[in-house]
Design a protein around this motif. Structure first.
Motif, PDB file in Angstrom:
ATOM      1  N   CYS A  26      30.902  43.734  40.478  1.00  0.00           N
ATOM      2  CA  CYS A  26      30.258  43.331  41.732  1.00  0.00           C
ATOM      3  C   CYS A  26      28.855  42.846  41.398  1.00  0.00           C
ATOM      4  N   ASP A  27      28.671  41.546  41.378  1.00  0.00           N
ATOM      5  CA  ASP A  27      27.359  40.967  41.114  1.00  0.00           C
ATOM      6  C   ASP A  27      26.515  41.104  42.377  1.00  0.00           C
ATOM      7  N   PRO A  28      25.402  41.831  42.302  1.00  0.00           N
ATOM      8  CA  PRO A  28      24.600  42.079  43.516  1.00  0.00           C
ATOM      9  C   PRO A  28      24.073  40.804  44.165  1.00  0.00           C
ATOM     10  N   ARG A  29      24.073  39.698  43.437  1.00  0.00           N
ATOM     11  CA  ARG A  29      23.562  38.447  44.012  1.00  0.00           C
ATOM     12  C   ARG A  29      24.541  37.843  45.022  1.00  0.00           C
ATOM     13  N   ASN A  30      25.827  38.136  44.863  1.00  0.00           N
ATOM     14  CA  ASN A  30      26.797  37.527  45.778  1.00  0.00           C
ATOM     15  C   ASN A  30      27.922  38.497  46.173  1.00  0.00           C
ATOM     16  N   CYS A  31      27.584  39.794  46.172  1.00  0.00           N
ATOM     17  CA  CYS A  31      28.618  40.791  46.455  1.00  0.00           C
ATOM     18  C   CYS A  31      27.990  41.938  47.235  1.00  0.00           C
ATOM     19  N   ASN A  32      28.499  42.168  48.463  1.00  0.00           N
ATOM     20  CA  ASN A  32      27.935  43.282  49.237  1.00  0.00           C
ATOM     21  C   ASN A  32      28.515  44.629  48.809  1.00  0.00           C
ATOM     22  N   GLY A  33      29.618  44.597  48.069  1.00  0.00           N
ATOM     23  CA  GLY A  33      30.154  45.798  47.446  1.00  0.00           C
ATOM     24  C   GLY A  33      31.130  46.598  48.261  1.00  0.00           C
ATOM     25  N   GLU A  34      31.310  46.249  49.489  1.00  0.00           N
ATOM     26  CA  GLU A  34      32.177  47.069  50.341  1.00  0.00           C
ATOM     27  C   GLU A  34      33.614  47.105  49.827  1.00  0.00           C
ATOM     28  N   LYS A  35      34.184  45.961  49.562  1.00  0.00           N
ATOM     29  CA  LYS A  35      35.562  45.886  49.081  1.00  0.00           C
ATOM     30  C   LYS A  35      35.682  46.490  47.685  1.00  0.00           C
ATOM     31  N   GLU A  36      34.704  46.212  46.843  1.00  0.00           N
ATOM     32  CA  GLU A  36      34.749  46.673  45.459  1.00  0.00           C
ATOM     33  C   GLU A  36      34.615  48.195  45.371  1.00  0.00           C
ATOM     34  N   GLU A  37      33.705  48.748  46.173  1.00  0.00           N
ATOM     35  CA  GLU A  37      33.549  50.207  46.157  1.00  0.00           C
ATOM     36  C   GLU A  37      34.816  50.885  46.662  1.00  0.00           C
ATOM     37  N   LYS A  38      35.448  50.297  47.656  1.00  0.00           N
ATOM     38  CA  LYS A  38      36.688  50.856  48.186  1.00  0.00           C
ATOM     39  C   LYS A  38      37.759  50.895  47.105  1.00  0.00           C
ATOM     40  N   ARG A  39      37.820  49.823  46.294  1.00  0.00           N
ATOM     41  CA  ARG A  39      38.812  49.783  45.208  1.00  0.00           C
ATOM     42  C   ARG A  39      38.494  50.842  44.153  1.00  0.00           C
ATOM     43  N   ALA A  40      37.204  51.023  43.858  1.00  0.00           N
ATOM     44  CA  ALA A  40      36.805  52.047  42.892  1.00  0.00           C
ATOM     45  C   ALA A  40      37.156  53.446  43.410  1.00  0.00           C
ATOM     46  N   GLN A  41      36.941  53.676  44.685  1.00  0.00           N
ATOM     47  CA  GLN A  41      37.279  54.971  45.276  1.00  0.00           C
ATOM     48  C   GLN A  41      38.790  55.207  45.214  1.00  0.00           C
ATOM     49  N   GLU A  42      39.568  54.150  45.381  1.00  0.00           N
ATOM     50  CA  GLU A  42      41.023  54.264  45.279  1.00  0.00           C
ATOM     51  C   GLU A  42      41.435  54.724  43.885  1.00  0.00           C
ATOM     52  N   ALA A  43      40.795  54.119  42.840  1.00  0.00           N
ATOM     53  CA  ALA A  43      41.091  54.518  41.460  1.00  0.00           C
ATOM     54  C   ALA A  43      40.660  55.955  41.216  1.00  0.00           C
TER      55      ALA A  43
END
Length: 311
Positions: free
Chosen positions: A158-175
């Motif tokens: 998740c590049d902080p310049r173009n990623c708010n992280g919501e979807k990515e964090e959810k995927r990490a929590q799933e793992a």
């Protein structure tokens, strides 16, 4: 320019010493034979011997085996000395700043040379016994090896310049949830991780880390050292690269290397300290003495134009 001349310029001119400031050096070597002389400038046997010693092997071979090359090289040697001798005609009255520029360059070159000569002839005492003392008093500096840790991770980029992280964090929590449910870390890394360097290796981070490691993201490094035992893993951790789940794999405890392993390093450091202190003492010998005279009135006059100069 011929190949020989080019080699000469590379192999000789860089080693030419500072020219005499008042008289031809050959006059100082009246006890030596004059080998080359032209237009009032000469090269003595001792002088030429030193020059030849500083030629490259290729130049020496050329001069020894080819008469034409020998003449060209000797011509170059004498030409350098003739040109350098022109500096002797400069005077402060006629040439002003040009004279002083050369004079200051010569002084600096001579000062640097004499310091190097002093260092080259300096006898450094045996530091073995002192190194043993230094080992005991500064063991952390010379012998201590920090605790090291190896780790694995699952990264959802998740590049902080173009990623708010919501979807990515959810995927990490799933793992993470699957990991807590008992699935293997390595398999989850292959399924979820977006780090191409470790994904195929079950998330293995190929570097041993210590607390002072500088080429690893700070959040990652901190998380590795917050874990207690190999096999422990973090919750989701955010870094500049995205969202991680980090597992501690192995710990190498801190320890002190034995004296024999670091002896050479300590001795080298002590020798360097000795040289620095000795050079400072050498320089101090040339500072003002009690008999120094300073014409402060003249110094003030010379500095007056700079009183209002901006820094």
């Amino acid at each position: 320019m011929s190949k020989l001349a080019s080699l000469f310029l590379l192999g000789l001119i860089v080693s030419v010493t500072v020219p005499a400031s008042a008289e031809d050096k050959s006059q100082k070597e009246s006890d030596s034979n004059i080998v080359v002389s032209d237009d009032g400038v000469s090269i003595s046997e001792n002088e030429l011997r030193y020059v030849i010693q500083n030629w490259t092997p290729e130049l020496r071979k050329s001069a020894a085996t080819d008469g034409g090359d020998r003449i060209e090289l000797l011509n170059q040697v004498l030409a350098i000395k003739k040109i350098a001798a022109q500096a002797d005609d400069l005077t402060p009255e006629a040439d002003g700043d040009v004279y002083w520029d050369l004079e200051m360059r010569l002084r600096q070159a001579k000062q640097v040379y004499m310091v190097k000569h002093f260092m080259a002839t300096l006898e450094v005492p045996d530091m073995t016994e002192l190194s043993k003392e230094r080992y005991e008093t500064e063991k952390r500096k010379y012998a201590h090896v920090l605790e090291q840790r190896s780790s694995s991770h699952i990264l959802i980029r998740c590049d902080p310049r173009n990623c708010n992280g919501e979807k990515e964090e959810k995927r990490a929590q799933e793992a993470l949830a699957k990991l807590k449910a008992g699935e293997k870390f390595e398999e989850l890394a292959k399924e979820y991780s977006e780090d191409p360097g470790s994904k195929s290796k079950g998330g293995k981070f190929d570097a041993w880390l210590n607390r002072e490691t500088t080429n690893v993201d700070g959040a990652y490094l901190k998380s590795v050292f917050l874990l207690d035992e190999p096999g422990d893993y973090t919750d989701v951790v955010r870094s500049q690269f995205g969202f991680h789940i980090i597992r501690l794999d192995e710990i190498k405890p801190a320890y002190d290397r034995p004296y024999d392993e670091v002896k050479d390093r300590i001795i080298a450091a002590l020798e360097n300290e000795y040289k620095q202190l000795t050079v400072k003492a050498y320089d101090d010998n040339f500072r003002f003495t009690d008999e120094v005279y300073i014409d402060n009135e003249t110094v003030d006059k010379l500095l007056e134009p700079y009183l209002s100069e901006k820094e």
